[in-house]
Design a protein around this motif. Sequence first.
Motif: not given
Length: 300
Positions: A64-89
């Motif tokens: 749950w913690f990962l989902k909440e944090i990665e959701s925010f990071h996704a909105k800030a385009r973190r996972y558009t970088s080719p060296d970043e991989y989220p744990f959350t689908d």
Amino acid sequence: MQSNLTVGNPLSLDRIRSVLTRLEDTIIFSLIERAQFSHNPRMYQRDGFEELKASGFSGSWLEWFLKEIESFHAKARRYTSPDEYPFTDKLPEPILPPLPFPRLLYPNTVNVNKSILSFYTRTVVPRITRSATIALAQSKRAKGIQGDAEFEDDGNYGSAATIDVEVLQGISKRVHYGKFVSESKFLEDPAAFIPHIQNPNRKALEDLITKPEVERKLLIRLAKKAATYAQDFAADGSQLPQEDGRPNSAGKIDVDGVVDLYESYIIPLTKEVEVDYLLQRLDGLDEQAIQALKDSKSRP
């Protein structure tokens, strides 16, 4: 600030080694911080918190913690970088437009975060928090609490999970950076790799990317870093020895555990990522394109 993937040559092996060395520091410092809290196994148990179940979430506290944090990071385009991989689908789309990253990696589907999460929670956390967990049990026995309840947890779910996320993101980035290693070495001499990709030979591909002496030096460096970073220092910068004369890092982190994490897991898993990436490196290319690669030889 510019991304390290948008300036210079991100596929230079020197640049890649620099990134991996910095990630060592990130991982070690985060492990030292996590070691200050006890194991807290409830955080890693699926549906261990009634509060989360009541909110409609099914999973562990850490998930749950990962989902909440990665959701925010996704909105800030973190996972558009080719060296970043989220744990959350199924993360939200970025609010900002993507940065103009150059095409660095060949399209692939390699993502081993599920394996990283499982190994971390089942193996790394219990070992790295052993001293804190034993200290917790001692304090509980002093209060008359005995049996399994001695080892339950210290209640620091938020603080421990925050650090867990930092460790996991550091390990994930380090492991998946193996793709950059593979791409760099592939471009140096495609003809050496292509036959073992076309007729899949994992052992031959692994031999092409493995440098035993580099790995040996890495483990030596890790042990020295972990022992140094875990020390306590006086106000004047001098090292504070333990009363028995042993280095004072002994109680802050399991140095051998940090080295074993790399030797037994991070390095082997990175090699798996590197080989899996190479096995997809020719997907979708016709014979003419593959022949052109065989005939090319460019050093990044």
